[in-house]
Each structure stands twice: as C-alpha cells, then as structure tokens.
Design a protein around this motif. Structure first.
Motif, mmCIF file in Angstrom:
data_model
loop_
_atom_site.group_PDB
_atom_site.id
_atom_site.type_symbol
_atom_site.label_atom_id
_atom_site.label_comp_id
_atom_site.label_asym_id
_atom_site.label_seq_id
_atom_site.Cartn_x
_atom_site.Cartn_y
_atom_site.Cartn_z
ATOM 1 N N PRO A 50 0.846 -1.106 -0.050
ATOM 2 C CA PRO A 50 -0.196 0.007 0.031
ATOM 3 C C PRO A 50 0.805 1.139 0.066
ATOM 4 C CG PRO A 50 -0.899 -1.815 1.648
ATOM 5 C CD PRO A 50 0.657 -2.201 1.386
ATOM 6 N N ALA A 51 0.339 2.436 -0.469
ATOM 7 C CA ALA A 51 0.971 3.737 -0.483
ATOM 8 C C ALA A 51 1.356 4.127 0.756
ATOM 9 C CB ALA A 51 0.193 4.512 -1.367
ATOM 10 N N PRO A 52 0.706 4.059 1.915
ATOM 11 C CA PRO A 52 1.174 4.426 3.187
ATOM 12 C C PRO A 52 2.487 3.798 3.691
ATOM 13 C CG PRO A 52 -1.335 4.407 3.176
ATOM 14 C CD PRO A 52 -0.689 3.645 1.912
ATOM 15 N N ILE A 53 2.558 2.456 3.401
ATOM 16 C CA ILE A 53 3.462 1.909 3.952
ATOM 17 C C ILE A 53 4.910 2.213 2.808
ATOM 18 C CG2 ILE A 53 4.707 -0.450 4.146
ATOM 19 C CD1 ILE A 53 1.769 -1.599 4.388
ATOM 20 N N ARG A 54 4.634 2.472 1.604
ATOM 21 C CA ARG A 54 5.880 2.927 0.634
ATOM 22 C C ARG A 54 6.263 4.297 1.227
ATOM 23 N NH1 ARG A 54 2.241 1.372 -3.500
ATOM 24 N NH2 ARG A 54 2.206 3.697 -4.292
ATOM 25 N N THR A 55 5.226 5.010 1.780
ATOM 26 C CA THR A 55 5.808 6.244 2.064
ATOM 27 C C THR A 55 6.348 6.073 3.369
ATOM 28 O OG1 THR A 55 3.858 7.251 1.041
ATOM 29 C CG2 THR A 55 4.985 8.551 2.732
ATOM 30 N N PHE A 101 8.331 3.877 4.353
ATOM 31 C CA PHE A 101 9.546 3.252 4.103
ATOM 32 C C PHE A 101 10.579 4.486 3.505
ATOM 33 C CE2 PHE A 101 8.342 -1.352 3.191
ATOM 34 C CZ PHE A 101 8.379 -1.441 4.679
ATOM 35 N N ARG A 102 10.145 5.243 2.873
ATOM 36 C CA ARG A 102 10.808 6.317 2.083
ATOM 37 C C ARG A 102 11.297 7.303 3.372
ATOM 38 N NH1 ARG A 102 7.259 7.755 -0.990
ATOM 39 N NH2 ARG A 102 7.681 6.823 -2.658
ATOM 40 N N HIS A 103 10.244 7.755 4.061
ATOM 41 C CA HIS A 103 10.612 8.640 5.021
ATOM 42 C C HIS A 103 11.623 7.963 6.181
ATOM 43 C CE1 HIS A 103 6.536 10.737 4.952
ATOM 44 N NE2 HIS A 103 7.317 11.188 4.043
ATOM 45 N N GLY A 143 11.239 7.806 12.369
ATOM 46 C CA GLY A 143 11.445 8.346 11.018
ATOM 47 C C GLY A 143 10.421 7.835 9.914
ATOM 48 N N LEU A 144 9.412 7.063 10.434
ATOM 49 C CA LEU A 144 8.243 6.581 9.563
ATOM 50 C C LEU A 144 7.370 7.696 9.078
ATOM 51 C CD1 LEU A 144 7.541 3.171 10.969
ATOM 52 C CD2 LEU A 144 8.817 3.754 9.238
ATOM 53 N N LEU A 145 7.238 8.610 9.828
ATOM 54 C CA LEU A 145 6.492 9.840 9.623
ATOM 55 C C LEU A 145 7.327 11.009 9.711
ATOM 56 C CD1 LEU A 145 3.414 9.089 12.159
ATOM 57 C CD2 LEU A 145 3.768 8.680 9.638
ATOM 58 N N GLY A 205 18.477 -5.241 2.008
ATOM 59 C CA GLY A 205 17.044 -4.936 2.047
ATOM 60 C C GLY A 205 16.660 -3.543 1.860
ATOM 61 N N SER A 206 17.658 -2.702 2.348
ATOM 62 C CA SER A 206 17.443 -1.161 2.309
ATOM 63 C C SER A 206 17.618 -0.662 0.889
ATOM 64 C CB SER A 206 18.280 -0.383 3.111
ATOM 65 O OG SER A 206 19.681 -0.756 3.088
ATOM 66 N N PHE A 207 18.659 -1.471 0.199
ATOM 67 C CA PHE A 207 19.125 -1.073 -1.024
ATOM 68 C C PHE A 207 17.720 -1.494 -2.159
ATOM 69 C CE2 PHE A 207 20.568 -2.647 -5.287
ATOM 70 C CZ PHE A 207 21.128 -1.233 -5.718
#
Length: 375
Positions: free
Chosen positions: A137-142, A144-146, A186-188, A259-261
């Motif tokens: 889902p988009a919130p989870i992808r966001t 991860f990005r944060h 940092g997730l948010l 995993g992070s890469f």
C-alpha cells in the motif's frame, strides 16, 4: 728563329693557345712522373649558365684546371607557405571533430552501460517496481521512504557545517530528532508540518565538493546508480559509508544493506517512472538522460550557493501611474469575444478547466450635440 732558339735553350717547346707545355726528351721535366689534372666535376642539369673563369697558373708555370661552381637557385621565402595554402582560396574547409564530446570522454562505454541498464530495467526492475507498487500500500511505501530519508539527516547536517551554514545544520538535526522520536523512528515526517515547519533539504559530500569549486568531472552511467559524474560518485560513496562507519551495528549487516537497497531502488523506480518513459520517447534517450541529470544537478548546486533560477516575469505596472506606452488619445479596441484564461493548477496538482470570463460591453461614446444656428 729567335723563339725556337730560346725554346731550345729552355728545354721546352712553344705554347700554343694556352695548351700545357710538353717536356722535351732528355730534359729533367721528362723524367718526372706525369701529373694528370683532375677531371672537372659534373654539372647538374638544373644549372642554366656557368660563369667562365680565366685559366689560373701554378707557381711553377703549369696551368691549373678551371673550377666550375654550380649556380644555386634561390628559394623564395614564401614557397613553403604557398605549398600549404589550398589551391582555391574560396573553398570551404570543414574540420570534423574527432573523439568524444567534451565532458563525456568514455561515451562509448557509457552507451553500452546505458543500453544494458535499459534492457535490465525493461525485463526485471520495471516489472518488479510495478508489482511492488500494486502489492504494498501507498502509506507503507511512504513510511519506508521517510525512514530511509531520515537516516540521511546526520550526513546532511554535517555537510551544512562543512559549508559554514550552522543554521541549516541545526534545522536538519532538529528534523532528525523530531522524526526519530515523534515520527516513530522516521516513518512519519512530522517535522515538515506545523508547528515545526522544518523542510527537508538535500545535501551531501558531492554537494560540498561542488560548493568549494570542484568540477563535476567526466560524465558516467553506472549500473545500479544511473547517470552521474565522477565527483558525485565519490560523494555518494562517502554518504553511504559515513553513517554505518560511525553507528555500526545493524547498519553494517548484509541483511539490512541488501534489504534497504532493494526497497529504496523500487521506491525510486516508481517515482521516476514518468521521467523514464519520457526519456525513452526522446530522439536520443542517452543524450536526454545525460542532459536532464546535468541540468538538474547544476540547478541544485546553484540553489545551494544562493543562485536561484527565477523566471523573468514582466514587471506589473504601477496602479497610480499609467504605463508610458498607453496613449490616452487612442483607446484600445474593445474585445470582440469572451476572454479565456490558461489552465490553472489546484493545490493537489490537478489541472482545473479554463475559466471563461464574459466580454465587457464596449463603452458607448456620447452622441455629438446637434449644431445650433443663430437666427
């Protein structure tokens, strides 16, 4: 008779027309070995004329052979220049550039890497990114990005300090502290909203090198990195190695690194999908990717140095002073149709339909007063 007598007493014969004297039998000169005069050197056929010299005589009276020197033809000073000049002075000489273009010395290798990367992207990375975007889902992808962006904040703050910008370094450290605590590791990204209003700013060692005048160096297209330069490759390596070298622990584990890469690569591939599709539709995709990266990078460096790219807009006329170009004696003609504004953008980025404004009615000119006649 007198001449013959003198010659007999001298032991020689008379000389005719400059011929060498012949020794008389029994004289001392007859017993001496005969001296043969050397042959005259051959004359080059290029010599047009040979100066004549009078015969020279040795001290003993013998006539020496005439030495003939060849005539040297003078060479004009401008003969070499004349040979190098083209026969037709009006001809157009086109000098084709040989070798790679400036700033891209390994263009042959870059194009091979670019083609291989695009082939792998079409076959593997692109479909994997679409599958990742449809499953996660988009919130989870966001989130991860944060999370991964928050881990770069200490490196960004350090480079602001290296650039002698302590204010921005303090704001970056404030973002890191707020998002790491209130933002659930940092997730948010809560630091960007009110009441903090601390925006995210890009920075790194590549920016610092450029800030102090280090040139970009040759352009490179690196697998798993994409378009970059030698300076940015060095800066990116320092950025990725700085935090794991200081913090250590799980940031050095192969599971976290791999995993992070993968997650960062899939997120970046989804974000860049439109740009990649537009690049592939260009006439020269490699050139489009190269120029797009260099232009965006230069804009970021200029913004870091305080040279912002601003569009030149026409200055608005003063409301109190009418423009000098407007002539009051010649009013502008009234519009004949409805005025249409350009497409506007909503806050969420959607394009709103154009707004049609009604055309103003033309002002009626006062009728001329009827002429009056005096009785």
């Amino acid at each position: 008779m007198i001449v013959l007598l003198a010659a007999a007493l001298a032991g020689t014969t008379p000389i005719d027309d400059g011929a060498p004297p012949q020794p008389v039998a029994g004289s001392p000169a007859a017993s001496a070995p005969a001296v043969t005069a050397p042959a005259a050197p051959a004359i080059a056929p290029a010599v047009s004329s040979i100066p004549e010299q009078a015969p020279a005589r040795a001290p003993d009276g013998q006539i020496l052979p005439v030495i003939v020197l060849p005539t040297v033809t003078p060479v004009a000073a401008n003969d070499t220049a004349a040979e190098t000049q083209p026969a037709d002075e009006g001809a157009i000489v086109v000098n084709a550039r040989r070798g790679p273009p400036p700033g891209d010395p390994v263009i042959a290798l870059n194009k091979v890497t670019f083609a291989a990367t695009q082939a792998v992207d079409r076959a593997v990375i692109g479909p994997a990114a679409k599958a990742y975007g449809s499953i996660v889902p988009a919130p989870i992808r966001t989130g991860f990005r944060h999370f991964f962006t928050n881990l770069t904040e200490p490196v960004i703050a350090l480079n602001f300090l290296l650039q002698l910008k302590p204010g921005k370094a303090a704001e970056t450290l404030g973002r890191f502290a707020i998002n790491s605590t209130i933002g659930v590791g940092g997730l948010l990204d809560v630091a960007v909203a009110k009441p903090f209003k601390l925006p995210y700013r890009r920075n790194g060692f590549g920016y610092t090198l450029a800030y102090y005048g280090v040139g970009p160096g040759p352009f490179l297209f690196v697998p798993l990195v994409g378009p970059t330069t030698l300076r940015d490759v060095i800066g990116l390596g320092l950025d990725r190695a700085f935090l794991p070298a200081i913090v250590g622990g799980p940031l050095r584990s192969p599971a976290y690194v791999t995993g992070s890469f993968v997650v960062r690569s899939l997120n970046d591939r989804l974000d860049d999908d439109r740009r990649i599709q537009a690049m592939r539709k260009a006439g020269d995709p490699y050139l489009a990717a190269k120029e797009g990266y260099l232009a965006a990078r230069q804009e970021q460096i200029d913004e870091l140095k305080g040279h912002k790219h601003k569009e030149k807009a026409a200055p608005a006329p003063d409301a109190q002073t009418p423009p000098a170009a407007v002539n009051p004696a010649a009013p502008a003609p009234a519009p004949t149709g409805p005025a249409t504004t350009g497409p506007a953008h909503a806050p969420d980025g959607q394009v709103l339909p154009p707004i049609v404004l009604p055309a103003p009615a033309p002002a009626a000119t006062p009728a001329a007063a009827p002429a009056t006649t005096t009785p």
